[in-house]
Scaffold this active site. Structure first.
Site, PDB file in Angstrom:
ATOM      1  N   THR A 162       0.819  -1.221   0.000  1.00 40.53           N
ATOM      2  CA  THR A 162       0.000   0.000   0.000  1.00 40.53           C
ATOM      3  C   THR A 162       0.849   1.265   0.000  1.00 40.53           C
ATOM      4  O   THR A 162       1.975   1.272   0.532  1.00 40.53           O
ATOM      5  CB  THR A 162      -0.909   0.014   1.257  1.00 40.53           C
ATOM      6  OG1 THR A 162      -1.506   1.298   1.423  1.00 40.53           O
ATOM      7  CG2 THR A 162      -0.118  -0.281   2.526  1.00 40.53           C
ATOM      8  N   TYR A 198      -1.639   0.138  10.129  1.00 41.98           N
ATOM      9  CA  TYR A 198      -1.967  -0.535   8.870  1.00 41.98           C
ATOM     10  C   TYR A 198      -0.754  -0.499   7.929  1.00 41.98           C
ATOM     11  O   TYR A 198      -0.289  -1.531   7.437  1.00 41.98           O
ATOM     12  CB  TYR A 198      -3.186   0.135   8.217  1.00 41.98           C
ATOM     13  CG  TYR A 198      -3.412  -0.294   6.793  1.00 41.98           C
ATOM     14  CD1 TYR A 198      -3.834  -1.586   6.501  1.00 41.98           C
ATOM     15  CD2 TYR A 198      -3.182   0.580   5.730  1.00 41.98           C
ATOM     16  CE1 TYR A 198      -4.025  -1.990   5.189  1.00 41.98           C
ATOM     17  CE2 TYR A 198      -3.374   0.192   4.423  1.00 41.98           C
ATOM     18  CZ  TYR A 198      -3.790  -1.088   4.164  1.00 41.98           C
ATOM     19  OH  TYR A 198      -3.966  -1.490   2.855  1.00 41.98           O
TER      20      TYR A 198
HETATM   21  N1  UFG Z   1     -12.788  11.516   1.848  1.00 42.99           N
HETATM   22  C1  UFG Z   1     -13.813  12.418   2.070  1.00 42.99           C
HETATM   23  N2  UFG Z   1     -15.024  11.929   2.465  1.00 42.99           N
HETATM   24  C2  UFG Z   1     -15.273  10.601   2.646  1.00 42.99           C
HETATM   25  C3  UFG Z   1     -14.204   9.697   2.422  1.00 42.99           C
HETATM   26  C4  UFG Z   1     -12.991  10.191   2.016  1.00 42.99           C
HETATM   27  O1  UFG Z   1     -13.637  13.626   1.910  1.00 42.99           O
HETATM   28  O2  UFG Z   1     -16.406  10.248   3.017  1.00 42.99           O
HETATM   29  C5  UFG Z   1     -11.493  12.033   1.362  1.00 42.99           C
HETATM   30  C6  UFG Z   1     -10.316  11.702   2.248  1.00 42.99           C
HETATM   31  O3  UFG Z   1     -10.163  12.661   3.254  1.00 42.99           O
HETATM   32  C7  UFG Z   1      -9.180  11.660   1.238  1.00 42.99           C
HETATM   33  C8  UFG Z   1      -9.866  11.114  -0.027  1.00 42.99           C
HETATM   34  O4  UFG Z   1     -11.249  11.394   0.140  1.00 42.99           O
HETATM   35  O5  UFG Z   1      -8.721  12.947   0.956  1.00 42.99           O
HETATM   36  C9  UFG Z   1      -9.687   9.618  -0.219  1.00 42.99           C
HETATM   37  O6  UFG Z   1     -10.052   8.955   0.972  1.00 42.99           O
HETATM   38  P1  UFG Z   1     -10.290   7.369   1.041  1.00 42.99           P
HETATM   39  O7  UFG Z   1     -10.801   7.067   2.404  1.00 42.99           O
HETATM   40  O8  UFG Z   1     -11.116   6.951  -0.122  1.00 42.99           O
HETATM   41  O9  UFG Z   1      -8.863   6.765   0.813  1.00 42.99           O
HETATM   42  P2  UFG Z   1      -7.491   7.092   1.574  1.00 42.99           P
HETATM   43  O10 UFG Z   1      -6.685   7.933   0.634  1.00 42.99           O
HETATM   44  O11 UFG Z   1      -7.691   7.611   2.930  1.00 42.99           O
HETATM   45  O12 UFG Z   1      -6.946   5.630   1.768  1.00 42.99           O
HETATM   46  C10 UFG Z   1      -6.297   4.947   0.759  1.00 42.99           C
HETATM   47  C11 UFG Z   1      -6.476   3.462   0.929  1.00 42.99           C
HETATM   48  C12 UFG Z   1      -5.862   2.983   2.198  1.00 42.99           C
HETATM   49  C13 UFG Z   1      -4.435   3.442   2.261  1.00 42.99           C
HETATM   50  C14 UFG Z   1      -4.368   4.934   2.078  1.00 42.99           C
HETATM   51  C15 UFG Z   1      -2.980   5.472   2.093  1.00 42.99           C
HETATM   52  O13 UFG Z   1      -7.844   3.156   0.931  1.00 42.99           O
HETATM   53  O14 UFG Z   1      -5.906   1.590   2.255  1.00 42.99           O
HETATM   54  O15 UFG Z   1      -4.958   5.264   0.844  1.00 42.99           O
HETATM   55  O16 UFG Z   1      -2.266   4.903   1.071  1.00 42.99           O
HETATM   56  F1  UFG Z   1      -3.895   3.137   3.463  1.00 42.99           F
END
Ligand code: UFG
Length: 332
Positions: free
Chosen positions: A120, A144
């Protein structure tokens, strides 16, 4: 060179694993899925694949390897919720690190020559620069990411000591669903942006929270590199070909398209695809969210025989939405 045996896919009943199973079967490989169905669904496993309900750390995995003549393992099984890893770190070190140690031990004992691991972008933590290259500092900011990085180290050491090579694929933001509608993200209580947005579009939610509007990005919201799950699945098949062709080599490769979209740009795309105006609830930042995560994907493009076919945000959203509608029908 061809693989004279089956590919074992752990977590093959889950989101990304089930798409890898489809990509392998479509490419002519034989597959055995190993999944204990804690978060996966047996109906997500294509019927052309064999299925064994067993945990990856179970010593019985050795029997599965022998019975199915397994010559490569793609290891997807694990826990994936970042905030949960902060509140329950030992679950992550058990399910992602310790369980994988047992699986690798089974693989080594049975002489499995190839291992592909779901890693990841969380291994990088908050990057010093974007796009992020594989050699950049690895400084996970949550258990994680650390649990996955520890597995990368195990694989490096095991490949040096035993006749096995491996490929760690560091995923950026995986989204979308099989364009033929055969699988998609079915996870209950998902937290990922595109999944949440298509849930809102199908009436499961009344809007989408935007977590942070004061980042140093073009519109203040978080920027991510969204990759279509079917392109990612095909990258696994291409990585397997490389491991088979070059037995002495192991690799660590970023999986992304090398471009980012902000939260608002994603929500604009969802509105365009659905012809809706999904409510945006502007909120404060989610703890631990970096401003921008974008892959430098030059290594994967030159190392494996893989050309992304679905680098299109609206297409990703369309496929995710089609699956969400199917899921709504299934759940009544
Ligand atoms: N976000 C929102 N609202 C939501 C969900 C997400 O604004 O309801 C934003 C987050 O703050 C972020 C972006 O959308 O800026 C993406 O968020 P996600 O939760 O979809 O994904 P992440 O980037 O947090 O997580 C991903 C992977 C993880 C990994 C992480 C870091 O899903 O497994 O990238 O590599 F750990």
């Amino acid at each position: 060179m061809t693989l004279n045996g089956k590919v074992m896919v752990t977590g093959g009943a889950g989101y990304i694993g089930s798409h890898a199973v489809l990509a392998l079967l479509d490419a002519g490989y034989q597959v055995v899925v190993v999944d204990n169905l804690v978060t996966g669904f047996d109906w997500a496993v294509d019927e052309r694949a064999a299925f064994v309900n067993i945990a990856v750390e179970d010593p019985g995995v050795r029997d599965v390897i022998r019975a199915h003549d397994v010559k490569a393992i793609m290891h997807f099984a694990g826990s994936v919720v970042v905030p949960e890893s902060v509140s329950d770190p030992l679950k992550y070190y058990r399910n992602n690190t310790a369980a994988t140690r047992s699986l690798i031990e089974s693989a080594v004992a049975e002489g499995v020559p190839h291992f592909i691991f779901s890693s990841t972008a969380a291994t990088y933590g908050t990057p010093e620069r974007v796009p992020i290259a594989e050699g950049d500092p690895k400084a996970p900011i949550n258990p994680y990411g650390m649990s996955k990085l520890m597995t990368e180290f195990m694989l490096r050491d095991v490949s040096a000591a035993h006749p096995m090579n491996h490929c760690c694929l560091r995923y950026f933001n995986v989204a979308g669903a099989d364009p033929e509608g055969r699988s998609g993200q079915s996870t209950v209580g998902a937290t990922h942006l595109i999944k949440i947005a298509v849930e809102a579009a199908t009436g499961k939610r009344d809007g989408v929270g935007v977590f942070g509007t004061d980042f140093e990005t073009r519109d203040g919201t978080g920027v991510r590199d969204y990759i279509h799950v079917s392109d990612l699945a095909e990258a696994h098949v291409a990585a397997l070909k490389l491991l088979v062709d070059r037995p002495g080599e192991s690799h660590v490769l970023n999986c992304g398209y090398g471009r980012g979209f902000s939260v608002l740009e994603v929500l604009d795309a969802v509105d365009r695809v659905t012809n809706l105006t999904i409510e945006r609830k502007l909120q404060g930042r989610r703890p631990g969210d970096p401003a921008e995560l974008v892959a430098d994907n030059s290594a994967i493009l030159k190392t494996i025989d893989w050309t992304p076919k679905r680098d299109d945000l609206e297409g990703i959203v369309r496929d995710a939405l089609a699956w969400e509608r199917k899921l709504a029908e299934r759940q009544g």
